[in-house]
Scaffold this motif. Structure first.
Motif, PDB file in Angstrom:
ATOM      1  N   LYS A  41       0.822  -1.209   0.000  1.00  0.00           N
ATOM      2  CA  LYS A  41       0.000   0.000   0.000  1.00  0.00           C
ATOM      3  C   LYS A  41       0.861   1.266   0.000  1.00  0.00           C
ATOM      4  N   GLU A  42       1.928   1.262   0.752  1.00  0.00           N
ATOM      5  CA  GLU A  42       2.796   2.438   0.858  1.00  0.00           C
ATOM      6  C   GLU A  42       3.436   2.784  -0.493  1.00  0.00           C
ATOM      7  N   THR A  43       3.767   1.775  -1.264  1.00  0.00           N
ATOM      8  CA  THR A  43       4.360   2.004  -2.583  1.00  0.00           C
ATOM      9  C   THR A  43       3.348   2.671  -3.505  1.00  0.00           C
ATOM     10  N   LEU A  44       2.090   2.243  -3.423  1.00  0.00           N
ATOM     11  CA  LEU A  44       1.048   2.882  -4.229  1.00  0.00           C
ATOM     12  C   LEU A  44       0.851   4.337  -3.827  1.00  0.00           C
ATOM     13  N   THR A  45       0.823   4.601  -2.550  1.00  0.00           N
ATOM     14  CA  THR A  45       0.637   5.970  -2.068  1.00  0.00           C
ATOM     15  C   THR A  45       1.779   6.863  -2.545  1.00  0.00           C
ATOM     16  N   THR A  46       3.003   6.366  -2.445  1.00  0.00           N
ATOM     17  CA  THR A  46       4.164   7.130  -2.890  1.00  0.00           C
ATOM     18  C   THR A  46       4.128   7.340  -4.407  1.00  0.00           C
ATOM     19  N   ALA A  47       3.814   6.294  -5.150  1.00  0.00           N
ATOM     20  CA  ALA A  47       3.748   6.394  -6.608  1.00  0.00           C
ATOM     21  C   ALA A  47       2.670   7.384  -7.039  1.00  0.00           C
ATOM     22  N   HIS A  48       1.543   7.376  -6.355  1.00  0.00           N
ATOM     23  CA  HIS A  48       0.450   8.302  -6.637  1.00  0.00           C
ATOM     24  C   HIS A  48       0.949   9.745  -6.505  1.00  0.00           C
ATOM     25  N   GLY A  49       1.609  10.041  -5.413  1.00  0.00           N
ATOM     26  CA  GLY A  49       2.149  11.380  -5.193  1.00  0.00           C
ATOM     27  C   GLY A  49       3.184  11.767  -6.230  1.00  0.00           C
ATOM     28  N   ARG A  50       4.044  10.835  -6.601  1.00  0.00           N
ATOM     29  CA  ARG A  50       5.075  11.115  -7.606  1.00  0.00           C
ATOM     30  C   ARG A  50       4.438  11.396  -8.972  1.00  0.00           C
ATOM     31  N   ALA A  51       3.434  10.612  -9.338  1.00  0.00           N
ATOM     32  CA  ALA A  51       2.762  10.820 -10.626  1.00  0.00           C
ATOM     33  C   ALA A  51       2.086  12.183 -10.667  1.00  0.00           C
TER      34      ALA A  51
END
Length: 151
Positions: free
Chosen positions: A81-91
């Motif tokens: 889940k944390e990777t998705l949250t981080t990726a979302h912010g980066r995108a």
């Protein structure tokens, strides 16, 4: 599109390297049916909003017409889940085209309810189970840092 030596795809003996990347990132704890469903929903958003990702229609030797598909591979990744949250912010910080699927959407049954479920949740509280992103190869790679290829 530039041609370089890679293993991504071939055109009459020439290997093609795409300057862009289509990627899906799934939360690693999804059931197999959920992974497939989420992936299908996510990429439909990219295809409908970004006509440049769609190739030409297909036809078989008998002239039967088929719908066009993406012009390049879709790479599927997974992570916690944390990777998705981080990726979302980066995108978002890179202004890349992005589609999201939240856990709430498993309980809805139509597009209107899906959109209402996302709209009712502040960005920082979205329970992301998947996202799809499209853009320059290097930018997408940075968005997905920490994710691993889906098995």
């Amino acid at each position: 599109m530039t041609t370089e030596s890679t293993t991504e795809g071939t055109t009459e003996g020439t290997t093609v390297r795409f300057d862009t990347k289509i990627a899906v990132l799934l939360r690693e704890d999804l059931e197999p049916w959920q992974r497939l469903n989420v992936t299908a929903f996510l990429v439909s958003g990219l295809g409908s909003a970004l006509p440049e990702v769609i190739g030409e229609p297909y036809a078989d030797a008998d002239g039967t017409a088929y719908l066009p598909m993406f012009r390049q591979p879709v790479l599927v990744f997974q992570g916690p889940k944390e990777t998705l949250t981080t990726a979302h912010g980066r995108a978002l910080s890179r202004s890349l085209p992005l589609s999201v699927f939240t856990s709430d959407l498993f309980a809805t049954g139509n597009d209107q309810d899906n959109r209402a479920a996302v709209r009712s949740t502040p960005r920082a509280q979205l329970d992301l189970v998947g996202l799809a992103v499209y853009g320059p190869r290097n930018a997408v790679d940075k968005v997905l840092k920490g994710a691993r290829m889906h098995p």
